[in-house]
Design a protein around this motif. Structure first.
Motif, mmCIF file in Angstrom:
data_model
loop_
_atom_site.group_PDB
_atom_site.id
_atom_site.type_symbol
_atom_site.label_atom_id
_atom_site.label_comp_id
_atom_site.label_asym_id
_atom_site.label_seq_id
_atom_site.Cartn_x
_atom_site.Cartn_y
_atom_site.Cartn_z
ATOM 1 N N UNK A 409 0.831 -1.205 0.000
ATOM 2 C CA UNK A 409 0.000 0.000 0.000
ATOM 3 C C UNK A 409 0.867 1.259 0.000
ATOM 4 N N UNK A 410 1.917 1.261 0.798
ATOM 5 C CA UNK A 410 2.805 2.422 0.856
ATOM 6 C C UNK A 410 3.560 2.604 -0.460
ATOM 7 N N UNK A 411 3.893 1.516 -1.130
ATOM 8 C CA UNK A 411 4.643 1.613 -2.383
ATOM 9 C C UNK A 411 3.751 2.070 -3.529
ATOM 10 N N UNK A 412 2.582 1.440 -3.676
ATOM 11 C CA UNK A 412 1.663 1.773 -4.758
ATOM 12 C C UNK A 412 0.333 1.073 -4.485
ATOM 13 N N UNK A 413 -0.774 1.802 -4.394
ATOM 14 C CA UNK A 413 -2.066 1.160 -4.124
ATOM 15 C C UNK A 413 -2.443 0.088 -5.144
ATOM 16 N N UNK A 414 -1.949 0.205 -6.377
ATOM 17 C CA UNK A 414 -2.249 -0.825 -7.370
ATOM 18 C C UNK A 414 -1.580 -2.146 -6.998
ATOM 19 N N UNK A 415 -0.372 -2.080 -6.444
ATOM 20 C CA UNK A 415 0.286 -3.295 -5.977
ATOM 21 C C UNK A 415 -0.511 -3.923 -4.843
ATOM 22 N N UNK A 416 -1.019 -3.088 -3.957
ATOM 23 C CA UNK A 416 -1.847 -3.582 -2.854
ATOM 24 C C UNK A 416 -3.099 -4.272 -3.374
ATOM 25 N N UNK A 417 -3.757 -3.669 -4.357
ATOM 26 C CA UNK A 417 -4.975 -4.260 -4.901
ATOM 27 C C UNK A 417 -4.691 -5.613 -5.544
ATOM 28 N N UNK A 418 -3.582 -5.704 -6.287
ATOM 29 C CA UNK A 418 -3.219 -6.984 -6.890
ATOM 30 C C UNK A 418 -2.915 -8.035 -5.843
ATOM 31 N N UNK A 419 -2.198 -7.640 -4.785
ATOM 32 C CA UNK A 419 -1.891 -8.593 -3.714
ATOM 33 C C UNK A 419 -3.155 -9.037 -2.993
ATOM 34 N N UNK A 420 -4.113 -8.137 -2.814
ATOM 35 C CA UNK A 420 -5.366 -8.499 -2.159
ATOM 36 C C UNK A 420 -6.168 -9.466 -3.026
#
Length: 616
Positions: A409-420
């Motif tokens: 999430x801190x790096x990029x919200x798109x990365x967070x969404x993909x991980x979720x």
């Protein structure tokens, strides 16, 4: 004295490997198991003693060092075989020896009827020794020895049952694909040696941190990433890992949990200042992890072989670690490496117990209804599945995956969404496996029982899979940060936690995935086959990577080889060989063994020489 324990921890399994290889075919099963598991168990005890001393009285320099010998000195470049113990290698040491011991103890029960059990334990102990060399090395060239060591051991163990051609093909595939990455890594090491003048890790990282920006080895970082991608089975060099399930199940547990596939994660974490100095490399690490975790989770959703489900799961979970590394969440990556070692070893070993008792069948649709007949194995597999899915509060996987989600999430919200999204798919595919294998109608009657040598490691790992996450917990739940505190001298202060709704999202998504799996595969509605639409077929084959590589590389190479069988160069060499053979046969008639004929040849030669001399 403590520093001397480092080579001793490596020497115990290495010595056992030598004894077992020499005794192959002659040593009975029980001594083989005692020597194999006992040597790694002794290393685990020594590792515990060393870790306790390190934590009680940390060395002033932050690490213990021991130099075994100087390897080479060439025009100002020198390298040595040396070990170092710092917080990162300490964590890895405990994982490799502790989990490795439990796997080898389990293997004693799993492999007790195999006639080549001494060779098996020889390869397994050599595997552990090579991984310890990798994590202890303070010089990249000696690290590369351990790196190649785990590669050759994986080849030997994947193809352990070498009478089956499919097993040999799987071993060869793993060896060749990982060699691609190893070649890239070697080029990176050579580039670092020429640019920095050293391969000592501490000296190299100091140069990277203090040197001019134009000297930063960008190319070397990407070459090292290539090595890590291949060894850790990440896209695009991931195709070897599903086929590696051809080896015995304890081999799968060791490769996936404690040794080979974690080597790439360790390499990037060990050289993190180098990667941080190359932002493009950090982005590449994160994207590789994200793509791999999603593609592998999609493939796991449609597999029917229980071991291949877990293999794709490993690719996906290593993808989470790469995502954390690329996001700069170094502690989260190592934390997930530790918890993954617990629950993935548990899942493979529980799957092995199932396979043994259902007549070596691995198709989940040929199982079913096994929970009442195998309650202990069911409890172990359920604990591992819950940890893999990251069910909230109760499992180690929840805390480590939540830490990765916070970093993403801190790096990029798109990365967070993909991980979720990957977490949602993970809960679905692993509980699909649970519901099909352990609930519903029983299709195969299990035989025998799970012996103590297999049950004890399962029980230990089940406890770790559930409680192992308590070493690192978010402040919202309990401010416990033991692992982050241990690793902070290397990685600094971990990222601050995000808003509280991130924790709620990370908790609800796995539970939703379990609910979806129950709706689709609960006993009264589960189909006996997986839907075979085009996307499912593509996902089952690993998204077509094998077919693509076969078209782009394998077939052209084979065609070139066939053409080369009759090219002009071969014809010239064949003509030269034929001329030599013909001349040899002609001259052989001169060697008759008759003295008079020899005298005649001498006389004829003399006459010819005189005639030539007269004409001249």
């Amino acid at each position: 004295m403590d520093a001397l324990l480092l080579p001793l921890i490596v020497f115990c399994p290495l010595l056992a490997a030598g004894i077992l290889f020499v005794s192959t075919g002659r040593m009975p099963a029980r001594p083989s198991c005692v020597i194999g598991a006992g040597s790694v168990g002794l290393s685990a005890l020594l590792a515990g003693r060393l870790a306790a001393g390190f934590l009680a009285a940390p060395p002033p320099t932050g690490a213990l060092h021991v130099t075994l010998w100087s390897w080479m000195q060439v025009e100002g470049f020198s390298t040595r075989i040396a070990f170092a113990l710092d917080p990162l290698s300490l964590v890895m040491m405990l994982v490799v020896t502790g989990v490795g011991f439990l796997i080898l103890l389990y293997a004693g029960g799993y492999m007790h009827d195999d006639p080549d059990i001494a060779r098996f334990f020889g390869c397994m102990t050599l595997f552990v020794a090579a991984m310890l060399v990798l994590v202890f090395s303070s010089d990249l060239l000696s690290l590369y020895i351990g790196w190649e060591g785990v590669g050759i051991c994986s080849y030997l163990l994947i193809g352990f049952w070498h009478t089956d051609a499919a097993n040999v093909a799987a071993a060869r595939k793993a060896f060749i694909v990982t060699r691609i990455g190893d070649a890239a890594m070697l080029c990176g090491l050579l580039l670092l040696a020429t640019q920095a003048g050293t391969l000592d890790i501490a000296a190299l990282l100091h140069i990277v941190a203090t040197g001019p920006a134009q000297l930063l080895p960008t190319t070397a970082a990407f070459l090292l990433l290539g090595g890590a991608v291949a060894k850790s089975a990440q896209v695009p060099l991931q195709t070897w890992l599903p086929d590696a399930m051809a080896g015995p199940t304890p081999v799968s547990a060791l490769i996936h949990a404690a040794t080979m596939v974690t080597a790439g994660v360790y390499l990037i974490a060990r050289l993190h200042p180098l990667f941080m100095a190359v932002p493009a490399a950090m982005t590449a690490v994160a994207l590789v992890g994200l793509v791999t975790l999603l593609l592998a989770a999609g493939s796991a959703l449609v597999q029917t072989d229980i071991k291949r489900i877990l293999a794709y799961s490993t690719m996906s979970q290593i993808g989470y670690m790469f995502l954390a590394l690329g996001s700069g969440a170094w502690q989260a990556a190592i934390f997930h490496l530790v918890t993954h070692a617990f629950f993935k070893a548990l899942l493979f070993m529980a799957a092995g117990a199932i396979i043994l008792r259902v007549h070596h069948r691995q198709d989940i649709y040929q199982m079913g209804g096994l929970a009442p007949a195998m309650p202990g194995v069911f409890a172990a597999f359920l604990a591992g599945a819950a940890a893999l899915a990251g069910l909230p509060l109760l499992t180690a996987g929840f805390y480590s995956k939540e830490m990765i989600l916070q970093g993403a999430w801190h790096a990029n919200p798109l990365l967070w969404a993909g991980a979720l999204l990957g977490a949602f798919a993970t809960a679905i595919y692993i509980f699909r496996c649970v519901f099909i294998v352990f609930f519903g109608t029983r299709h195969t009657e299990p035989k025998g029982h799970t012996g103590a040598t297999m049950a004890i490691p399962l029980a230990c790992l089940a406890i770790l899979a559930l409680a192992g996450g308590w070493m690192e917990m978010p402040d919202t739940i309990a401010p416990v940060h033991l692992l982050s505190h241990l690793l902070s001298p290397l990685f600094g202060t971990p990222m601050a936690e995000g808003p509280s709704w991130l924790l709620w999202a990370g908790s609800l998504v796995p539970l939703t995935g379990v609910g979806v799996a129950w709706l689709l595969w609960r006993p009264r509605t589960q189909a006996r086959t997986t839907p075979e639409d085009a996307i499912a077929r593509l996902a089952r084959t690993g998204w077509g990577f094998d077919t693509l590589y076969d078209m782009l590389f394998v077939r052209p190479f084979i065609t070139l080889g066939r053409l080369n069988q009759s090219d002009i160069c071969d014809r010239l060499s064949d003509a030269t060989a034929a001329t030599a053979r013909t001349g040899g046969r002609m001259l052989s008639h001169m060697q008759s063994g008759q003295v008079r004929r020899y005298a005649g040849w001498i006389a004829a030669g003399t006459v010819v020489a005189l005639c030539l001399g007269i004409r001249a």
